[in-house]
Structure formats: structure tokens, C-alpha cells
Write a protein that holds these residues in place. Structure first.
Motif, PDB file in Angstrom:
ATOM      1  N   LEU A  54      25.674  49.282  36.670  1.00  0.00           N
ATOM      2  CA  LEU A  54      26.498  48.109  36.407  1.00  0.00           C
ATOM      3  C   LEU A  54      25.773  47.140  35.486  1.00  0.00           C
ATOM      4  O   LEU A  54      26.359  46.620  34.529  1.00  0.00           O
ATOM      5  CB  LEU A  54      26.884  47.420  37.722  1.00  0.00           C
ATOM      6  CG  LEU A  54      27.715  46.144  37.613  1.00  0.00           C
ATOM      7  CD1 LEU A  54      29.009  46.389  36.834  1.00  0.00           C
ATOM      8  CD2 LEU A  54      28.010  45.595  38.999  1.00  0.00           C
ATOM      9  N   LEU A  66      25.309  38.808  38.522  1.00  0.00           N
ATOM     10  CA  LEU A  66      25.006  39.959  39.375  1.00  0.00           C
ATOM     11  C   LEU A  66      23.745  39.699  40.200  1.00  0.00           C
ATOM     12  O   LEU A  66      23.718  39.971  41.403  1.00  0.00           O
ATOM     13  CB  LEU A  66      24.838  41.216  38.521  1.00  0.00           C
ATOM     14  CG  LEU A  66      24.459  42.487  39.274  1.00  0.00           C
ATOM     15  CD1 LEU A  66      25.555  42.872  40.268  1.00  0.00           C
ATOM     16  CD2 LEU A  66      24.192  43.624  38.286  1.00  0.00           C
ATOM     17  N   ASP A 109      33.638  49.907  41.821  1.00  0.00           N
ATOM     18  CA  ASP A 109      34.847  49.264  41.306  1.00  0.00           C
ATOM     19  C   ASP A 109      34.538  48.445  40.048  1.00  0.00           C
ATOM     20  O   ASP A 109      35.289  48.480  39.075  1.00  0.00           O
ATOM     21  CB  ASP A 109      35.483  48.354  42.355  1.00  0.00           C
ATOM     22  CG  ASP A 109      36.105  49.097  43.507  1.00  0.00           C
ATOM     23  OD1 ASP A 109      36.365  50.316  43.372  1.00  0.00           O
ATOM     24  OD2 ASP A 109      36.346  48.454  44.552  1.00  0.00           O
ATOM     25  N   ARG A 110      33.449  47.687  40.071  1.00  0.00           N
ATOM     26  CA  ARG A 110      33.079  46.874  38.913  1.00  0.00           C
ATOM     27  C   ARG A 110      32.702  47.769  37.722  1.00  0.00           C
ATOM     28  O   ARG A 110      33.050  47.465  36.582  1.00  0.00           O
ATOM     29  CB  ARG A 110      31.888  45.958  39.229  1.00  0.00           C
ATOM     30  CG  ARG A 110      32.050  44.998  40.408  1.00  0.00           C
ATOM     31  CD  ARG A 110      33.124  43.938  40.277  1.00  0.00           C
ATOM     32  NE  ARG A 110      34.491  44.345  40.370  1.00  0.00           N
ATOM     33  CZ  ARG A 110      35.167  44.616  41.516  1.00  0.00           C
ATOM     34  NH1 ARG A 110      34.588  44.540  42.671  1.00  0.00           N
ATOM     35  NH2 ARG A 110      36.432  44.971  41.469  1.00  0.00           N
ATOM     36  N   GLU A 113      35.856  48.985  36.156  1.00  0.00           N
ATOM     37  CA  GLU A 113      36.463  47.927  35.343  1.00  0.00           C
ATOM     38  C   GLU A 113      35.772  47.818  33.985  1.00  0.00           C
ATOM     39  O   GLU A 113      36.431  47.715  32.952  1.00  0.00           O
ATOM     40  CB  GLU A 113      36.358  46.573  36.056  1.00  0.00           C
ATOM     41  CG  GLU A 113      37.278  46.416  37.231  1.00  0.00           C
ATOM     42  CD  GLU A 113      36.963  45.185  38.054  1.00  0.00           C
ATOM     43  OE1 GLU A 113      37.685  44.980  39.040  1.00  0.00           O
ATOM     44  OE2 GLU A 113      36.013  44.434  37.738  1.00  0.00           O
ATOM     45  N   CYS A 114      34.453  47.830  34.007  1.00  0.00           N
ATOM     46  CA  CYS A 114      33.696  47.694  32.759  1.00  0.00           C
ATOM     47  C   CYS A 114      33.952  48.874  31.825  1.00  0.00           C
ATOM     48  O   CYS A 114      34.075  48.695  30.612  1.00  0.00           O
ATOM     49  CB  CYS A 114      32.203  47.597  33.054  1.00  0.00           C
ATOM     50  SG  CYS A 114      31.712  46.049  33.863  1.00  0.00           S
ATOM     51  N   CYS A 119      34.306  43.983  31.526  1.00  0.00           N
ATOM     52  CA  CYS A 119      33.576  43.466  32.680  1.00  0.00           C
ATOM     53  C   CYS A 119      34.062  42.045  32.974  1.00  0.00           C
ATOM     54  O   CYS A 119      34.216  41.239  32.051  1.00  0.00           O
ATOM     55  CB  CYS A 119      32.084  43.437  32.385  1.00  0.00           C
ATOM     56  SG  CYS A 119      31.340  45.055  32.140  1.00  0.00           S
ATOM     57  N   LYS A 120      34.323  41.785  34.219  1.00  0.00           N
ATOM     58  CA  LYS A 120      34.800  40.464  34.632  1.00  0.00           C
ATOM     59  C   LYS A 120      33.684  39.789  35.427  1.00  0.00           C
ATOM     60  O   LYS A 120      33.517  40.056  36.622  1.00  0.00           O
ATOM     61  CB  LYS A 120      36.075  40.609  35.465  1.00  0.00           C
ATOM     62  CG  LYS A 120      37.211  41.249  34.679  1.00  0.00           C
ATOM     63  CD  LYS A 120      38.407  41.496  35.586  1.00  0.00           C
ATOM     64  CE  LYS A 120      39.538  42.115  34.827  1.00  0.00           C
ATOM     65  NZ  LYS A 120      39.388  43.550  34.656  1.00  0.00           N
ATOM     66  N   ASN A 121      32.937  38.932  34.757  1.00  0.00           N
ATOM     67  CA  ASN A 121      31.793  38.286  35.396  1.00  0.00           C
ATOM     68  C   ASN A 121      32.182  37.505  36.642  1.00  0.00           C
ATOM     69  O   ASN A 121      31.388  37.402  37.580  1.00  0.00           O
ATOM     70  CB  ASN A 121      31.059  37.373  34.408  1.00  0.00           C
ATOM     71  CG  ASN A 121      30.393  38.150  33.297  1.00  0.00           C
ATOM     72  OD1 ASN A 121      30.223  39.377  33.376  1.00  0.00           O
ATOM     73  ND2 ASN A 121      30.005  37.456  32.251  1.00  0.00           N
ATOM     74  N   MET A 123      34.089  38.409  38.872  1.00  0.00           N
ATOM     75  CA  MET A 123      34.280  39.335  39.999  1.00  0.00           C
ATOM     76  C   MET A 123      32.947  39.746  40.629  1.00  0.00           C
ATOM     77  O   MET A 123      32.937  40.437  41.639  1.00  0.00           O
ATOM     78  CB  MET A 123      35.008  40.584  39.525  1.00  0.00           C
ATOM     79  CG  MET A 123      36.436  40.327  39.059  1.00  0.00           C
ATOM     80  SD  MET A 123      37.526  39.817  40.390  1.00  0.00           S
ATOM     81  CE  MET A 123      37.605  41.316  41.343  1.00  0.00           C
ATOM     82  N   LEU A 124      31.847  39.359  40.008  1.00  0.00           N
ATOM     83  CA  LEU A 124      30.546  39.775  40.520  1.00  0.00           C
ATOM     84  C   LEU A 124      30.121  38.898  41.674  1.00  0.00           C
ATOM     85  O   LEU A 124      29.370  39.238  42.504  1.00  0.00           O
ATOM     86  CB  LEU A 124      29.502  39.727  39.394  1.00  0.00           C
ATOM     87  CG  LEU A 124      29.821  40.643  38.227  1.00  0.00           C
ATOM     88  CD1 LEU A 124      28.881  40.363  37.072  1.00  0.00           C
ATOM     89  CD2 LEU A 124      29.730  42.101  38.654  1.00  0.00           C
TER      90      LEU A 124
END
Length: 124
Positions: A54, A66, A109-110, A113-114, A119-121, A123-124
Motif C-alpha cells: 500500500l 498511513l 481494500d485500499r 482502490e489504488c 488512492c483515497k488518503n 480512507m487511510l
């Protein structure tokens, strides 16, 4: 299939989950402890691999997010799965393995997405 069902399937297919089945055939508590420790160590290695994967997808802000979320999660795992008293420090390996496997599924899952969108920061 919902994401929670998919996460459960991923967790059940992990080497750590399959190894857990053998722990119920242990001869005594010490054998069981060794087995559970081995399974936890594998789950932790799986988590480390997912974390590194990730991390490679993230920009600097994502890497910072992260790291922060991982520190918070480590505190959660410690609070949920261990305690200290006058006689020592105790870890519930079943709890630690379960929570670690859930975190690995979250990272999966992350990563997905990436790979397939962005990547949705947040969501971390």
C-alpha cells in the motif's frame, strides 16, 4: 457480495486462518500457545507485506496518513488484545490474530482502490 463478506473470505483464505485449525488439535495449553503464536506471527508478516504494498501506491500525504493510522491501530490492538498486571504482560493471540487479519483485509481494500481507481488518503 458485500465488502465485509469479501474481507471475511480474504481473511479465511489467509495462511494464518488455515493454520489456526490445527491449533485445536494441540495436546495441551503450551502446545496451543506455540501454535497460536506461529499463526499470529504469520498474520503479522501478511500485514507487513500489505502495508509495504500500500505504501508504494501513496503520495507523501498518503504515506503520512498511513503511518498515523497504523500507530493508532497498533494502540487499538494493544488495548484490545493485551494487558499488564503485577505478574506480567499478557497477549490474547486469538484476538491479536483476528484484529491483524482484519487490518490486512482493510489494506487489501485500499490497495485495490489504488490499483483500479485512485488512492483515497481520507480512507487511510
Amino acid at each position: 457480495m458485500t465488502l465485509s463478506h469479501l474481507a471475511l473470505v480474504v481473511a479465511l483464505l489467509s495462511p494464518a486462518a488455515w493454520s489456526y485449525v490445527g491449533c485445536h488439535q494441540s495436546r495441551d495449553e503450551f502446545d496451543n500457545l506455540d501454535c497460536l503464536n506461529d499463526i499470529y506471527q504469520q498474520a503479522n508478516r501478511d500485514l507487513g507485506t500489505s502495508y509495504k504494498t500500500l505504501d508504494r501506491y501513496l503520495d507523501d500525504a498518503g504515506k503520512t496518513a498511513l503511518q498515523r493510522s497504523q500507530r493508532d491501530w497498533l494502540g487499538l490492538r494493544k488495548r484490545e488484545c493485551s494487558y499488564r498486571n503485577a505478574t506480567g504482560f499478557y497477549i490474547n493471540f486469538e484476538c491479536a490474530t483476528r484484529i491483524t487479519s482484519k487490518r490486512t483485509a482493510f489494506f487489501a481494500d485500499r490497495i485495490r482502490e489504488c490499483r483500479y481507481s485512485s488512492c483515497k488518503n481520507n480512507m487511510l
